[in-house]
Scaffold this motif. Structure first.
Motif, mmCIF file in Angstrom:
data_model
loop_
_atom_site.group_PDB
_atom_site.id
_atom_site.type_symbol
_atom_site.label_atom_id
_atom_site.label_comp_id
_atom_site.label_asym_id
_atom_site.label_seq_id
_atom_site.Cartn_x
_atom_site.Cartn_y
_atom_site.Cartn_z
ATOM 1 N N PRO A 6 -10.934 36.817 58.506
ATOM 2 C CA PRO A 6 -11.445 35.475 58.193
ATOM 3 C C PRO A 6 -12.210 35.454 56.876
ATOM 4 O O PRO A 6 -12.948 36.386 56.554
ATOM 5 C CB PRO A 6 -12.364 35.163 59.384
ATOM 6 N N SER A 7 -12.012 34.383 56.118
ATOM 7 C CA SER A 7 -12.649 34.274 54.801
ATOM 8 C C SER A 7 -14.137 33.986 54.908
ATOM 9 O O SER A 7 -14.916 34.355 54.028
ATOM 10 C CB SER A 7 -11.967 33.166 53.987
ATOM 11 N N GLU A 8 -14.549 33.325 55.986
ATOM 12 C CA GLU A 8 -15.962 33.004 56.184
ATOM 13 C C GLU A 8 -16.582 33.967 57.188
ATOM 14 O O GLU A 8 -15.972 34.282 58.210
ATOM 15 C CB GLU A 8 -16.117 31.574 56.698
ATOM 16 N N PRO A 9 -17.815 34.450 56.923
ATOM 17 C CA PRO A 9 -18.469 35.342 57.882
ATOM 18 C C PRO A 9 -18.792 34.614 59.187
ATOM 19 O O PRO A 9 -19.059 33.404 59.184
ATOM 20 C CB PRO A 9 -19.747 35.772 57.158
ATOM 21 N N VAL A 10 -18.731 35.341 60.282
ATOM 22 C CA VAL A 10 -19.065 34.755 61.586
ATOM 23 C C VAL A 10 -20.580 34.572 61.663
ATOM 24 O O VAL A 10 -21.336 35.526 61.467
ATOM 25 C CB VAL A 10 -18.579 35.668 62.728
ATOM 26 N N PRO A 11 -21.048 33.338 61.928
ATOM 27 C CA PRO A 11 -22.499 33.100 61.905
ATOM 28 C C PRO A 11 -23.229 33.733 63.090
ATOM 29 O O PRO A 11 -22.659 33.882 64.180
ATOM 30 C CB PRO A 11 -22.604 31.579 61.949
ATOM 31 N N ILE A 12 -24.459 34.113 62.844
ATOM 32 C CA ILE A 12 -25.374 34.574 63.888
ATOM 33 C C ILE A 12 -26.455 33.519 64.045
ATOM 34 O O ILE A 12 -27.134 33.168 63.083
ATOM 35 C CB ILE A 12 -25.992 35.946 63.552
ATOM 36 N N GLN A 13 -26.598 33.000 65.242
ATOM 37 C CA GLN A 13 -27.478 31.863 65.502
ATOM 38 C C GLN A 13 -28.626 32.289 66.414
ATOM 39 O O GLN A 13 -28.403 32.898 67.465
ATOM 40 C CB GLN A 13 -26.668 30.738 66.165
ATOM 41 N N GLU A 14 -29.849 31.997 65.999
ATOM 42 C CA GLU A 14 -30.995 32.331 66.863
ATOM 43 C C GLU A 14 -31.139 31.296 67.970
ATOM 44 O O GLU A 14 -30.951 30.096 67.753
ATOM 45 C CB GLU A 14 -32.293 32.433 66.075
ATOM 46 N N ILE A 15 -31.461 31.791 69.159
ATOM 47 C CA ILE A 15 -31.679 30.936 70.329
ATOM 48 C C ILE A 15 -33.156 31.047 70.695
ATOM 49 O O ILE A 15 -33.601 32.085 71.198
ATOM 50 C CB ILE A 15 -30.797 31.384 71.504
ATOM 51 N N PRO A 16 -33.942 30.026 70.421
ATOM 52 C CA PRO A 16 -35.387 30.113 70.686
ATOM 53 C C PRO A 16 -35.685 30.189 72.182
ATOM 54 O O PRO A 16 -35.248 29.329 72.948
ATOM 55 C CB PRO A 16 -35.931 28.821 70.074
#
Length: 302
Positions: A6-16
């Motif tokens: 994939p051309s875009e990096p896979v996002p890492i999302q914080e879960i508060p």
């Protein structure tokens, strides 16, 4: 056609979570719209190696149940790569009603041929594979769930410089391939937690055979058995989406995240731990789950 990185990096999302730990999710569900999550990576080397062989009569054969994420992913891969596909489907009772099944109908629309076998026949997949390989000598036969050595290599792609900073790496466990890949290629100081959604006592040995490491721990997350959905699971998934904007499916990632939250509340993770959970996709399964829930007059997954 090869599966691309994939051309875009896979996002890492914080879960508060407002606790003494920090929780994050790596959104592998976003890696591809139809080849979802860990399925993309488990098929990555399987398919690309096979395509590079330039077989005279290319064919991809695999196995799965009525709502299998793996079946849907292989069908989409087949359409993308221009290779015919065959799905061996568990349950001959589906023979006359597969068009009412959203997963199987999706696979059919992607060009997959469907062959329905009895549960007894399906249990002996090794024998089935031998017969199929004799009938289709040029075919790539991918095991149920996609777990094999090429899949383990593919799962390595789920790890990168951004994942090195976490103390715990969490994934749902069905056939064990994703947990094995993460265990094999993660940093030495990282601990891997696999959340078992199947009641299979052999999984620990299977993962060890694939990774040759003991840096993982398996935690039961069945909630009554594989594919079983309890009302508390539905409530959690709907609340999670409302609070954090992340959809979860009820068989794998939903059960994992529910158990992760319980472990955090129980103080399982040491103070100041950084926890990374992998969203392994499979959102196509929500439609099928809701069909079953609707028949049972139960709340649906939003």
């Amino acid at each position: 056609m090869l599966l691309p990185i994939p051309s875009e990096p896979v996002p890492i999302q914080e879960i508060p979570v407002n606790k003494n730990v920090r929780l994050f999710m790596k959104r592998e569900d976003l890696v591809h719209s139809e080849i979802s999550g860990n399925k993309y990576w488990k098929l990555f080397y399987n398919v690309n190696t096979y395509v590079n062989k330039n077989s005279e009569k290319p064919y991809i054969i695999t196995f799965g149940g009525a709502f299998s994420n793996h079946i849907a992913a292989v069908a989409a891969v087949g359409e993308m790569s221009g290779i015919p596909t065959l799905g061996i489907i568990r349950g001959e009772e589906l023979q006359d009603k597969w068009r009412d099944n959203p997963t199987l109908y999706f696979a059919f629309k992607k060009g997959m041929n469907l062959k329905f076998v009895t549960r007894e026949e399906y249990r002996n997949k090794e024998k089935l594979s031998e017969f199929l390989q004799q009938e289709f000598p040029d075919a790539l036969i991918v095991p149920e769930g996609g777990t094999n050595e090429d899949a383990i290599e593919g799962v390595k792609m789920m790890l990168n410089n951004e994942t090195k900073d976490f103390d715990y790496l969490c994934t749902a466990v069905g056939t064990g391939g994703t947990a094995a890949g993460i265990s094999k290629f993660c940093e030495e100081n990282q601990k891997v937690i696999g959340f078992k959604v199947v009641d299979d006592s052999s999984l620990e040995n299977k993962i060890f055979e694939l990774t040759l490491k003991r840096n993982f721990n398996l935690i039961d997350s069945c909630w009554g058995g594989y594919g079983k959905i309890k009302d508390e699971n539905i409530r959690f998934i709907n609340d999670f989406k409302e609070k954090f904007g992340i959809p979860l499916e009820p068989i794998y990632t939903g059960k994992m995240m529910q158990r992760v939250f319980e472990l955090i509340d129980e103080g399982y993770f040491p103070e100041n731990s950084k926890i990374l959970c992998f969203h392994t996709g499979g959102l196509q399964g929500i439609e099928g789950a809701n069909l079953l829930l609707k028949r049972q007059n139960r709340n649906l997954i939003i």
